[in-house]
Every structure is written in structure tokens, then in C-alpha cells.
Scaffold this active site. Structure first.
Site, PDB file in Angstrom:
ATOM      1  N   ASN A  14      37.362  28.886  16.329  1.00 54.65           N
ATOM      2  CA  ASN A  14      37.402  28.920  14.853  1.00 54.65           C
ATOM      3  C   ASN A  14      36.757  27.660  14.277  1.00 54.65           C
ATOM      4  O   ASN A  14      36.038  27.725  13.274  1.00 54.65           O
ATOM      5  CB  ASN A  14      38.838  29.067  14.358  1.00 54.65           C
ATOM      6  N   MET A  86      48.402  24.568  17.767  1.00 56.62           N
ATOM      7  CA  MET A  86      49.578  25.272  18.272  1.00 56.62           C
ATOM      8  C   MET A  86      50.863  24.441  18.244  1.00 56.62           C
ATOM      9  O   MET A  86      51.742  24.628  19.071  1.00 56.62           O
ATOM     10  CB  MET A  86      49.299  25.788  19.704  1.00 56.62           C
ATOM     11  N   LEU A  89      54.443  22.172  12.517  1.00 58.80           N
ATOM     12  CA  LEU A  89      54.490  20.922  11.760  1.00 58.80           C
ATOM     13  C   LEU A  89      55.840  20.808  11.060  1.00 58.80           C
ATOM     14  O   LEU A  89      56.372  21.806  10.540  1.00 58.80           O
ATOM     15  CB  LEU A  89      53.356  20.893  10.736  1.00 58.80           C
ATOM     16  N   HIS A 105      46.142  32.779  11.098  1.00 55.80           N
ATOM     17  CA  HIS A 105      47.137  33.383  11.966  1.00 55.80           C
ATOM     18  C   HIS A 105      46.635  34.756  12.417  1.00 55.80           C
ATOM     19  O   HIS A 105      46.153  35.538  11.595  1.00 55.80           O
ATOM     20  CB  HIS A 105      48.474  33.525  11.204  1.00 55.80           C
ATOM     21  N   THR A 137      53.184  26.483   4.132  1.00 53.09           N
ATOM     22  CA  THR A 137      54.427  26.065   3.480  1.00 53.09           C
ATOM     23  C   THR A 137      55.448  25.829   4.598  1.00 53.09           C
ATOM     24  O   THR A 137      55.180  26.201   5.746  1.00 53.09           O
ATOM     25  CB  THR A 137      54.939  27.167   2.526  1.00 53.09           C
TER      26      THR A 137
HETATM   27  C1  GRF Z   1      43.276  31.992  17.208  1.00 49.78           C
HETATM   28  O1  GRF Z   1      43.516  33.348  17.478  1.00 49.78           O
HETATM   29  C2  GRF Z   1      44.196  31.503  16.132  1.00 49.78           C
HETATM   30  O2  GRF Z   1      44.415  32.417  15.126  1.00 49.78           O
HETATM   31  C3  GRF Z   1      45.452  31.293  16.941  1.00 49.78           C
HETATM   32  O3  GRF Z   1      45.005  30.723  18.149  1.00 49.78           O
HETATM   33  C4  GRF Z   1      43.678  31.133  18.401  1.00 49.78           C
HETATM   34  C5  GRF Z   1      42.853  29.896  18.521  1.00 49.78           C
HETATM   35  O4  GRF Z   1      41.555  30.142  18.943  1.00 49.78           O
HETATM   36  N1  GRF Z   1      46.437  30.549  16.227  1.00 49.78           N
HETATM   37  P1  GRF Z   1      40.423  29.015  18.856  1.00 49.78           P
HETATM   38  O5  GRF Z   1      40.994  27.747  19.456  1.00 49.78           O
HETATM   39  O6  GRF Z   1      40.036  28.842  17.416  1.00 49.78           O
HETATM   40  O7  GRF Z   1      39.296  29.553  19.686  1.00 49.78           O
END
Ligand code: GRF
Length: 215
Positions: A14, A86, A89, A105, A137
Site C-alpha cells: 500500500n 499491525m 495504537l 482495513h 478513532t
Molecule cells: C493490507 O491488506 C492492509 O489492509 C492490512 O494489511 C495488509 C498490508 O499489506 N491491514 P501491505 O503491507 O500494504 O502490502
């Protein structure tokens, strides 16, 4: 130009999608709570300050979060972008940045908060699954929704195949949400509902439904 710091924990796909989108946003740093995260290497190779802050070196969640804040604040970002970060917080951390933390998410919130969303989607027999970008939040995975993408759940899906389809959708909606943020098109009402200004085209393809801006 608005600025962000990106928090990751792993592969960082991402984060890569956000960087590749060449948004009108200054990415000031990438921070990972896992020193060996492959995304951290990729961020450094791409020329961004890449910082490892190992949560295991801290006795409590609050101590880690305090140090995380200190590091983030050195970069003085307008927004904190969680991209596969992951760690939960603490409420104290979130309170320091009201409406300034964004998360992605892998489910259609408010359905399936928490972990293992693709397994849960298959177990529940969902026919539609997807991803959500939202403001953070204190209630986990429940903040105001900015954008969602849907994907079909196909009969032969495994958590892995479904997860791949969702991830491809994530890579589209996260840059889109941040583009809106960067260009001041997001309005957050007092009741916690996000409105996007000048949104009037609905574009669909075979696997995702996305709202896009008319240029
Ligand atoms: C994604 O599916 C995100 O939504 C979830 O963990 C994954 C992370 O993937 N929380 P990356 O590290 O962005 O490849």
C-alpha cells in the site's frame, strides 16, 4: 502542500501504491515497528527517510506509542497514514492527532473489524467483500469512512485468492482517499460522516466499484 508520515509493519505494497500515485503530498518519512519489514527497505531505496522503531524494545504499549509520537513529531506531518501497520495504537496516541490518522482495513467496515478478515468473509459466506479507508478513532476499525471498494467472493476462493483481489482494490482506493485529502475535498461532519466534494462520477470495472472525481 500537505505532508504525511507513513507507518508500516510488513511488505508495504500500500505504501508503494501511495508513492507510485505521485500525489500532491509530501511524504516526510516511513516508520516501521518491525525492523525487518521489506517495505522499509523499499522506502529507503526510493529515497525516503526509513526508520525502524521496534515495538519489542518497549515494556508497554504506551511507552512505544510515546516514542512513536516523538519520532513522528520530528517530521511534523499533517497526517499519519497507516499502511498495513499491525499495532493497535493506544487511545492516548490517537487523541494526540484528532482526525489526522488514516487507516486502510481489508473489509467493508463496519463488517469484519480486526484480523483474518478474508477467512471470516469466507466462513460467513459473504458474497461481497472489500476494503475501507477511514479516519482512526479510539474504537478499533470504526472511524469515519472515506472510501470503500467492493470485490466479489467467488465460489473457488481461498483466503489467499480473496485477499489478493482485496489488496488490488486497496491499491486503488488508498491513493484516491489521500488525493481527496491532499486537495481539501474531504469534509468531516460533527457526527462523524465524511462527505467528498465534487464527487459525481461512478466508475466501475469488473472487480471493483470506485467513486472517482470528475476532472
Ligand atoms: C493490507 O491488506 C492492509 O489492509 C492490512 O494489511 C495488509 C498490508 O499489506 N491491514 P501491505 O503491507 O500494504 O502490502
Amino acid at each position: 502542500m500537505k505532508s504525511i508520515v507513513i507507518l508500516i509493519s510488513g511488505r508495504g505494497s500500500n505504501m508503494d501504491a501511495i508513492i507510485d500515485a505521485e500525489l500532491p503530498l509530501e511524504i516526510r518519512a516511513v516508520i516501521s515497528n518491525r525492523p525487518l519489514a521489506t517495505g522499509l527497505k523499499s522506502a529507503a531505496q526510493r529515497g525516503f527517510p526509513a526508520i525502524a522503531l521496534d515495538h519489542k524494545a518497549f515494556a508497554t504499549r504506551e511507552e512505544f506509542d510515546t516514542e512513536l509520537s516523538r519520532v513522528i513529531n520530528q517530521f511534523a506531518p499533517d497526517y499519519i497514514v497507516l499502511a498495513g501497520f499491525m499495532r493497535i495504537l493506544s487511545a492516548g496516541f490517537i487523541a494526540r492527532y484528532p482526525n489526522r490518522i488514516i487507516n486502510i482495513h481489508p473489509s467493508l467496515l463496519p463488517a469484519l473489524p480486526g484480523l483474518h478478515t478474508h477467512e471470516e468473509a469466507l466462513k460467513a459466506g459473504l458474497k461481497i467483500h472489500g476494503a475501507t479507508v477511514h479516519f482512526v478513532t479510539p474504537e478499533l476499525d470504526h472511524g469515519p469512512i472515506i472510501i470503500q471498494a467492493t470485490v466479489p467472493v467467488l465460489p473457488a476462493d481461498t483466503p489467499a485468492t480473496l485477499g489478493e483481489r482485496v489488496l488490488a482494490a486497496e491499491h486503488k482506493i488508498y491513493p484516491q482517499a489521500l488525493r481527496w485529502l491532499a486537495t481539501d475535498r474531504l469534509e468531516l461532519s460533527a457526527s462523524g460522516v465524511v462527505r467528498i466534494q465534487h464527487l459525481d462520477v461512478l466508475e466501475t470495472d469488473k472487480t471493483t466499484t470506485l467513486c472517482v472525481l470528475k476532472e
